[in-house]
Design an enzyme around this catalytic site. Structure first.
Site, PDB file in Angstrom:
ATOM      1  N   ASN A 149      19.995 -36.270  38.675  1.00  0.00           N
ATOM      2  CA  ASN A 149      19.642 -36.961  39.913  1.00  0.00           C
ATOM      3  C   ASN A 149      18.804 -38.220  39.727  1.00  0.00           C
ATOM      4  O   ASN A 149      18.807 -39.096  40.580  1.00  0.00           O
ATOM      5  CB  ASN A 149      18.945 -35.996  40.881  1.00  0.00           C
ATOM      6  CG  ASN A 149      17.707 -35.345  40.297  1.00  0.00           C
ATOM      7  OD1 ASN A 149      17.571 -35.217  39.073  1.00  0.00           O
ATOM      8  ND2 ASN A 149      16.800 -34.927  41.152  1.00  0.00           N
ATOM      9  N   GLU A 245       9.804 -28.735  34.361  1.00  0.00           N
ATOM     10  CA  GLU A 245       9.740 -29.134  35.770  1.00  0.00           C
ATOM     11  C   GLU A 245      10.976 -28.551  36.426  1.00  0.00           C
ATOM     12  O   GLU A 245      12.091 -29.040  36.228  1.00  0.00           O
ATOM     13  CB  GLU A 245       9.684 -30.662  35.887  1.00  0.00           C
ATOM     14  CG  GLU A 245       9.203 -31.146  37.238  1.00  0.00           C
ATOM     15  CD  GLU A 245      10.317 -31.281  38.246  1.00  0.00           C
ATOM     16  OE1 GLU A 245      10.497 -30.347  39.058  1.00  0.00           O
ATOM     17  OE2 GLU A 245      11.010 -32.297  38.216  1.00  0.00           O
ATOM     18  N   CYS A 279      14.000 -32.801  43.537  1.00  0.00           N
ATOM     19  CA  CYS A 279      13.215 -31.565  43.382  1.00  0.00           C
ATOM     20  C   CYS A 279      12.179 -31.408  44.480  1.00  0.00           C
ATOM     21  O   CYS A 279      11.876 -30.288  44.894  1.00  0.00           O
ATOM     22  CB  CYS A 279      12.520 -31.543  42.020  1.00  0.00           C
ATOM     23  SG  CYS A 279      13.648 -31.457  40.623  1.00  0.00           S
TER      24      CYS A 279
END
Length: 468
Positions: A149, A245, A279
Site C-alpha cells: 500500500n 507493524e 493500517c
C-alpha cells in the site's frame, strides 16, 4: 525489470506479472527469486556491511540526502509507478513521493545524531578508577519486508534508517508492487551507496520468506503487514531483533463538545484514502448520542460525493482495491454484518476491484468487519453515551495501533492519551494522521517496535559498552 542482488541486476526465466489493479493490464514483469538468490544476497550483504561500515556518518548522510534529491527530481516517474501498480490515486501517489523525500532527509539528519552516553562506573564500590561510555553500533544485516500500500514511503522508513545506521539491507517488497522498490534500488546505487549493501529481491513470501526470516546471518527483521504473517515471523525468527507493524481497526471518537464539521471532514479523508487500505485507516467511529443526527447528516453527502474510478484520472478520489479477491472478501463481511443488524447508509456496491465508499451503522461488535482489519473503503459508526463508554469501546479490540478523538475538553484529551490502549493518540484529528518523524507503532496485536527514522535507528543498532 530485473531484481537487484548486491549491485548486480539479475533476471530469471520464471516471472511475476505486475498488473494495474484498475483494469488488470500488465505493467511489467519481475523475476521470481529463489532460495539461492537469498543466499547470494546474504553473501553480498556480508561484504556490503564492511563497505558501508567504512563510511563516516557524514558520508552516509550525504548518500541519503542525494537519494532524497533524486526522488524529488523524479517525482512524477515515481508517482505514476506507484499509482499504476498499487491503485492509489495519482494525487495520493504524489503525496507519498513527497513523504518519502522527507523520510530519507530525516534519515540523513539522524545519521549524524547516533549518540552514546557516559557510564558512571565509579557509582559502585568496585568501579573506582574506571571510566567509560557506550556507543551504538550497526545491528548487521537487516531484512526489510514491505507491503503493497505504500511501496515507496514504507520502504524508505526501513531502508533509510538502515543506511543511516551503517547496516546492509536486503529488501523484499510485496510481489504485488515491486516496481517502485526496484526503481528506488537504481536511485540508491546512483546516490553512491556501496553496491553490496543493498539487494532488492522480488520473490514471493511463500517461496523465500521463511529462509529470509530464519537465516542465521540476518540479524534483524523489519516487517509491515498482516497479523497472521507477523506472528509467523515472530515464531520463526529466533534470536533476532524484530520490528513488526501489523494490523489495526483504528477507532475515532467524536464527542459532543468537539468540532463536528472538522471531525466529519477528517473522517472522510481518513476512512477512504487509498481505498481504505491503510493500517491506520479510520474503521470504527464512535459518536456521542447527542450529536448523532447532525454528524450523520453532515457525513453522508460528503461520502457520496467522492468520485470512484481510474486512479490515474486526476479527478478520482477513490481508486481500486489491490485485488478483486480483497474486494470480494469485504463484501462478504458487509453481508455478514447486515445479517447481524447493521444498516448500510451508502455504498457497498462492487465493480471488479472498485468498491464504493461505504458507511455502516449499528454494527454488532461480534461481526468480522468490526473485529478484524477491513483494509477497504468502509467505515463503521456506532453511538456512545458517555466518555467512559467511549474509552471501553476504543479498547475493546485485539489491536492497538492509533486512535483519534475530537473534543474541546482538555481533561478528556488527557484521559484519552492516558487510557486509549494504542501506540499513538491523535487529538482533534483522525488516527490516520502520521508524521514521518514520530515514533510510530502499536501495542497488543498491532505489533512491536517503533518506526520514524530516529526511533528506527535505535531499533537497528546495538549498544556496546566501553570501559577504561
Amino acid at each position: 525489470m530485473k531484481q537487484l542482488l548486491g549491485g548486480k541486476w539479475v533476471d530469471k526465466s520464471q516471472k511475476i506479472e505486475v498488473k494495474n489493479p484498475f483494469n488488470n493490464e500488465l505493467i511489467d514483469t519481475v523475476p521470481v527469486a529463489t532460495l539461492d538468490d537469498v543466499e547470494k544476497a546474504v553473501e553480498y550483504a556480508e561484504t556490503g556491511l564492511k563497505e558501508i561500515g567504512k563510511l563516516s556518518s557524514y558520508e552516509r548522510a550525504e548518500i541519503l540526502f542525494k537519494i532524497a534529491l533524486i526522488i524529488k527530481e523524479d517525482k512524477e516517474k515515481f508517482a505514476k509507478t506507484i499509482a499504476s501498480e498499487c491503485g492509489k490515486t495519482i494525487n495520493e501517489a504524489r503525496w507519498e513521493v513527497d513523504r518519502a523525500v522527507q523520510t530519507f532527509t530525516l534519515s540523513a539528519e539522524e545519521a549524524k545524531r547516533i549518540y552514546g552516553e557516559t557510564i558512571p562506573y565509579d557509582s559502585v564500590p568496585y568501579g573506582k578508577s574506571k571510566l567509560g561510555f557506550y556507543i551504538r553500533v550497526p545491528v548487521g544485516i537487516v531484512a526489510a519486508i514491505t507491503p503493497f500500500n505504500f511501496p515507496l514511503n514504507l520502504v524508505a522508513h526501513k531502508v533509510g534508517p538502515s543506511i543511516a545506521a551503517a547496516n546492509a539491507t536486503i529488501l523484499k517488497p510485496s510481489s504485488l508492487t515491486p516496481l517502485t522498490a526496484l526503481i528506488l534500488g537504481e536511485v540508491m546505487l546512483e546516490a553512491g551507496l556501496p553496491c553490496e549493501a543493498i539487494s532488492v529481491i522480488t520473490g514471493t513470501g511463500e517461496q523465500i520468506g521463511d529462509l529470509i526470516v530464519k537465516h542465521p546471518k540476518i540479524r534483524m527483521i523489519t516487517f509491515t503487514g498482516s497479523l497472521e504473517i507477523g506472528e509467523r515471523i515472530a515464531k520463526l525468527a529466533g534470536l533476532k531483533k524484530l520490528t513488526l507493524e501489523l494490523g489495526s481497526n483504528s477507532a475515532c471518537c467524536v464527542c459532543a463538545d468537539g468540532d463536528i464539521e472538522l471531525a466529519v471532514n477528517k473522517i472522510v479523508k481518513g476512512a477512504f484514502a487509498v481505498a481504505g487500505q491503510v493500517c491506520i485507516s479510520v474503521q470504527r467511529v464512535f459518536v456521542e448520542g447527542k450529536i448523532w443526527d447532525e454528524f450523520i447528516e453532515l457525513l453522508i453527502p460528503k461520502v457520496k460525493a467522492l468520485k470512484l474510478g481510474n486512479q490515474l484520472d486526476e479527478s478520482t478520489d477513490v481508486g481500486p482495491m489491490i485485488t478483486e479477491t480483497a474486494a470480494k472478501n469485504v463484501m462478504e463481511w458487509i453481508l455478514e454484518a447486515k445479517s447481524m443488524g447493521a444498516k448500510v447508509l451508502c455504498g457497498s456496491k462492487r465493480y471488479g476491484t472498485l468498491f464504493e465508499p461505504t458507511v455502516l451503522i449499528d454494527v454488532y461488535p461480534g461481526a468480522k468487519i468490526y473485529k478484524e482489519e477491513a483494509f477497504a473503503p468502509v467505515v463503521l459508526i456506532n453511538k456512545f453515551e458517555n466518555f467512559e463508554e467511549a474509552v471501553e469501546l476504543v479498547n475493546k479490540t485485539k489491536y492497538g495501533l492509533q486512535a483519534g478523538i475530537f473534543t474541546r475538553d482538555l481533561d478528556k484529551a488527557i484521559e484519552a492519551a492516558k487510557r486509549f490502549e494504542v501506540g499513538g493518540v491523535i487529538i482533534n484529528d483522525v488516527p490516520t494522521f502520521r508524521a514521518d518523524p514520530m515514533p510510530y507503532g502499536g501495542v497488543k496485536a498491532s505489533g512491536i517496535g517503533r518506526e520514524g527514522p530516529k526511533f528506527t535507528i535505535e531499533e537497528m543498532t546495538e549498544i556496546r559498552a566501553v570501559c577504561f
